[in-house]
Design a protein around this motif. Sequence first.
Motif, PDB file in Angstrom:
ATOM      1  N   ASP A  75      42.536 -15.225 -91.102  1.00 37.95           N
ATOM      2  CA  ASP A  75      42.942 -13.826 -90.974  1.00 37.95           C
ATOM      3  C   ASP A  75      44.454 -13.629 -90.889  1.00 37.95           C
ATOM      4  O   ASP A  75      44.920 -12.483 -90.928  1.00 37.95           O
ATOM      5  N   ILE A  76      45.223 -14.699 -90.764  1.00 37.40           N
ATOM      6  CA  ILE A  76      46.662 -14.514 -90.651  1.00 37.40           C
ATOM      7  C   ILE A  76      47.274 -14.260 -92.024  1.00 37.40           C
ATOM      8  O   ILE A  76      46.671 -14.547 -93.065  1.00 37.40           O
ATOM      9  N   GLU A  77      48.476 -13.725 -92.025  1.00 36.34           N
ATOM     10  CA  GLU A  77      49.132 -13.312 -93.270  1.00 36.34           C
ATOM     11  C   GLU A  77      49.355 -14.482 -94.223  1.00 36.34           C
ATOM     12  O   GLU A  77      49.228 -14.343 -95.441  1.00 36.34           O
ATOM     13  N   GLU A  78      49.689 -15.646 -93.672  1.00 36.68           N
ATOM     14  CA  GLU A  78      49.992 -16.811 -94.500  1.00 36.68           C
ATOM     15  C   GLU A  78      48.783 -17.321 -95.273  1.00 36.68           C
ATOM     16  O   GLU A  78      48.931 -18.077 -96.239  1.00 36.68           O
ATOM     17  N   SER A  79      47.584 -16.920 -94.875  1.00 37.52           N
ATOM     18  CA  SER A  79      46.369 -17.369 -95.558  1.00 37.52           C
ATOM     19  C   SER A  79      45.871 -16.383 -96.596  1.00 37.52           C
ATOM     20  O   SER A  79      44.832 -16.616 -97.226  1.00 37.52           O
ATOM     21  N   GLN A  80      46.597 -15.296 -96.800  1.00 41.50           N
ATOM     22  CA  GLN A  80      46.101 -14.228 -97.672  1.00 41.50           C
ATOM     23  C   GLN A  80      46.597 -14.308 -99.113  1.00 41.50           C
ATOM     24  O   GLN A  80      45.998 -13.698-100.002  1.00 41.50           O
ATOM     25  N   PRO A  82      48.882 -16.950-102.200  1.00 33.55           N
ATOM     26  CA  PRO A  82      49.520 -18.246-102.481  1.00 33.55           C
ATOM     27  C   PRO A  82      51.015 -18.236-102.180  1.00 33.55           C
ATOM     28  O   PRO A  82      51.579 -19.246-101.771  1.00 33.55           O
ATOM     29  N   GLN A  83      51.661 -17.085-102.377  1.00 36.48           N
ATOM     30  CA  GLN A  83      53.104 -16.999-102.125  1.00 36.48           C
ATOM     31  C   GLN A  83      53.413 -17.219-100.644  1.00 36.48           C
ATOM     32  O   GLN A  83      54.341 -17.966-100.291  1.00 36.48           O
ATOM     33  N   ASN A  84      52.636 -16.580 -99.763  1.00 36.44           N
ATOM     34  CA  ASN A  84      52.859 -16.734 -98.326  1.00 36.44           C
ATOM     35  C   ASN A  84      52.566 -18.164 -97.868  1.00 36.44           C
ATOM     36  O   ASN A  84      53.260 -18.720 -97.019  1.00 36.44           O
ATOM     37  N   LEU A  85      51.523 -18.766 -98.447  1.00 33.70           N
ATOM     38  CA  LEU A  85      51.151 -20.129 -98.065  1.00 33.70           C
ATOM     39  C   LEU A  85      52.229 -21.119 -98.497  1.00 33.70           C
ATOM     40  O   LEU A  85      52.613 -22.014 -97.724  1.00 33.70           O
ATOM     41  N   VAL A  86      52.744 -20.951 -99.703  1.00 35.88           N
ATOM     42  CA  VAL A  86      53.802 -21.835-100.200  1.00 35.88           C
ATOM     43  C   VAL A  86      55.080 -21.640 -99.389  1.00 35.88           C
ATOM     44  O   VAL A  86      55.791 -22.614 -99.072  1.00 35.88           O
ATOM     45  N   LYS A  87      55.368 -20.388 -99.013  1.00 41.68           N
ATOM     46  CA  LYS A  87      56.571 -20.101 -98.222  1.00 41.68           C
ATOM     47  C   LYS A  87      56.510 -20.790 -96.863  1.00 41.68           C
ATOM     48  O   LYS A  87      57.492 -21.375 -96.400  1.00 41.68           O
ATOM     49  N   LEU A  88      55.320 -20.763 -96.224  1.00 48.86           N
ATOM     50  CA  LEU A  88      55.147 -21.430 -94.937  1.00 48.86           C
ATOM     51  C   LEU A  88      55.283 -22.947 -95.088  1.00 48.86           C
ATOM     52  O   LEU A  88      55.906 -23.614 -94.259  1.00 48.86           O
ATOM     53  N   SER A  89      54.725 -23.484 -96.157  1.00 47.28           N
ATOM     54  CA  SER A  89      54.804 -24.929 -96.376  1.00 47.28           C
ATOM     55  C   SER A  89      56.246 -25.370 -96.599  1.00 47.28           C
ATOM     56  O   SER A  89      56.651 -26.450 -96.166  1.00 47.28           O
ATOM     57  N   ASN A 224      46.556 -20.742-107.379  1.00 48.17           N
ATOM     58  CA  ASN A 224      46.432 -19.300-107.606  1.00 48.17           C
ATOM     59  C   ASN A 224      45.012 -18.914-107.990  1.00 48.17           C
ATOM     60  O   ASN A 224      44.489 -17.877-107.551  1.00 48.17           O
ATOM     61  N   THR A 225      44.375 -19.739-108.818  1.00 45.37           N
ATOM     62  CA  THR A 225      42.989 -19.479-109.205  1.00 45.37           C
ATOM     63  C   THR A 225      42.073 -19.576-107.995  1.00 45.37           C
ATOM     64  O   THR A 225      41.126 -18.791-107.855  1.00 45.37           O
ATOM     65  N   GLY A 226      42.358 -20.513-107.108  1.00 48.58           N
ATOM     66  CA  GLY A 226      41.552 -20.655-105.896  1.00 48.58           C
ATOM     67  C   GLY A 226      41.589 -19.404-105.040  1.00 48.58           C
ATOM     68  O   GLY A 226      40.550 -18.975-104.503  1.00 48.58           O
ATOM     69  N   PHE A 227      42.765 -18.799-104.903  1.00 52.85           N
ATOM     70  CA  PHE A 227      42.865 -17.571-104.115  1.00 52.85           C
ATOM     71  C   PHE A 227      42.074 -16.429-104.735  1.00 52.85           C
ATOM     72  O   PHE A 227      41.610 -15.528-104.040  1.00 52.85           O
ATOM     73  N   SER A 228      41.913 -16.457-106.056  1.00 57.90           N
ATOM     74  CA  SER A 228      41.222 -15.347-106.729  1.00 57.90           C
ATOM     75  C   SER A 228      39.708 -15.508-106.765  1.00 57.90           C
ATOM     76  O   SER A 228      38.985 -14.507-106.868  1.00 57.90           O
ATOM     77  N   ILE A 229      39.201 -16.758-106.663  1.00 59.78           N
ATOM     78  CA  ILE A 229      37.745 -16.925-106.811  1.00 59.78           C
ATOM     79  C   ILE A 229      37.050 -17.453-105.556  1.00 59.78           C
ATOM     80  O   ILE A 229      35.826 -17.362-105.448  1.00 59.78           O
ATOM     81  N   LEU A 230      37.812 -17.994-104.603  1.00 59.60           N
ATOM     82  CA  LEU A 230      37.177 -18.587-103.427  1.00 59.60           C
ATOM     83  C   LEU A 230      37.089 -17.584-102.279  1.00 59.60           C
ATOM     84  O   LEU A 230      38.016 -16.777-102.083  1.00 59.60           O
TER      85      LEU A 230
END
Length: 449
Positions: A75-80, A82-89, A224-230
């Motif tokens: 539910d956190i912003e970084e999990s919503q 791919p851009q936020n997840l990559v930025k955190l990494s 990116n595909t994972g964020f759209s279909i999972l």
Amino acid sequence: MKGSASILYAYRMLFPRTGKKSNARRSLTGAFLCIAISLVPLVMILTVSNGMIKGMTSRMIGLSSSHLSVILHPDIEESQSPQNLVKLSEKMNEIDGVTKVFPEIQSIGLAAGKKIRTGAAIRAVENDIFSKNTAFSSLFEIVESVSGIKKASDIRLEEGKNAVIGKKIAESLELHAGDEFRLITTRILPSNKIVPKITKFRISAIVSSGYQELDALWVFIPLNTGFSILPLRSSQTMIGIETEDAFSIELDKISSKIENLAPAFTRVYRWDEINASQYENFSSTQIMLLFIMLLIVLVASVNISSALVMLVMERKKEIAILKSLGASPSGITFSFLITGMSTGFMGILAGIPAGLLCAVNFDLILGWIENILTFVKKAAFLVTGHDISEVSRLHILDPAFYLQNIPLSIPLGQITIIACGTLVLSLLASAIPAIKAGQEKPIESLKKI
């Protein structure tokens, strides 16, 4: 009796000048061979199991759990996105001690070929993961691929519906490189109703890590595909952290730094916490095998004791004469102790190199044994009137649970401990006969001459 005289007498007992037949010397030769033969499987199992465990562990760490795994709350912003997840990494990559980071989503779904369906462990990763991650590029082997892909580091997950799948799942679905298959996942409608989502993918490569139990169901797709279909709420959003050394004591300190930087409700796990049960299973299995082999060495060492008893009986006359000339009981005892330890030492010199030679050629020896067993099975089928075409090759080590190619890892420290332990066992086995030899009374022995 001086020490040099005791050593000379021990040498003469082992290598007498005369060609006189001696049952005791035959027994010593037998004890030497028993120790050498018992050390061969011990050293081979130690070397092979050590290489097996290191190979499996390196694959678990490098291809699955990383050195550290940062698990994010869905539910956190970084999990919503791919851009936020990559930025955190990228922020975590700046932490002292962190060398590489790998953002990823892990989920499960159903993979469907033309006729067959099977479960799939879906991993949505960065496009360049196979070249960026050293473990991916070195441990994965290309089984099949489309043109242009020669090795794992050449694989790039282009944006869109292309995927890389494991060898086992490709065999189960009867798929080849270039074929299309469907991934069936789920999605939640605004009405909170869960419905299936079907996405077509084209296979760009089929890979294998050599450890089928680990990669049997893996399907790699672009992040990116994972964020759209999972389904993000039922998936695991994570960041794999790589450090300089997965076994370093600094791992806990790096973990604490990551926890301080990470968002709320984030958990950081070490690789040995994630794979605790499997890693403990490896260690306990190795210890059990070594314990059984050590018992065999112990039994072989007992042969030294029985051989020395016979040697003392044969040498009673010599012992009596030496004592009459002034030899001390301790000197005689020392001579027989040297004889027993020398027998064990020669067994070590023959057994350990032979064991290492067998370990180096373990795959070849295993192949011969499997060929012989397969031939025997075919012969049995032929004698009983069955069709030998139904006989498949026998595998002693099932590739589903063991490495297909076992890396060689010689544990010099452990082999040294085994050699020293064998010498100690030889000494203990020699103690009682040697003490009795030193206590022999010369008058009683000479009366019998």
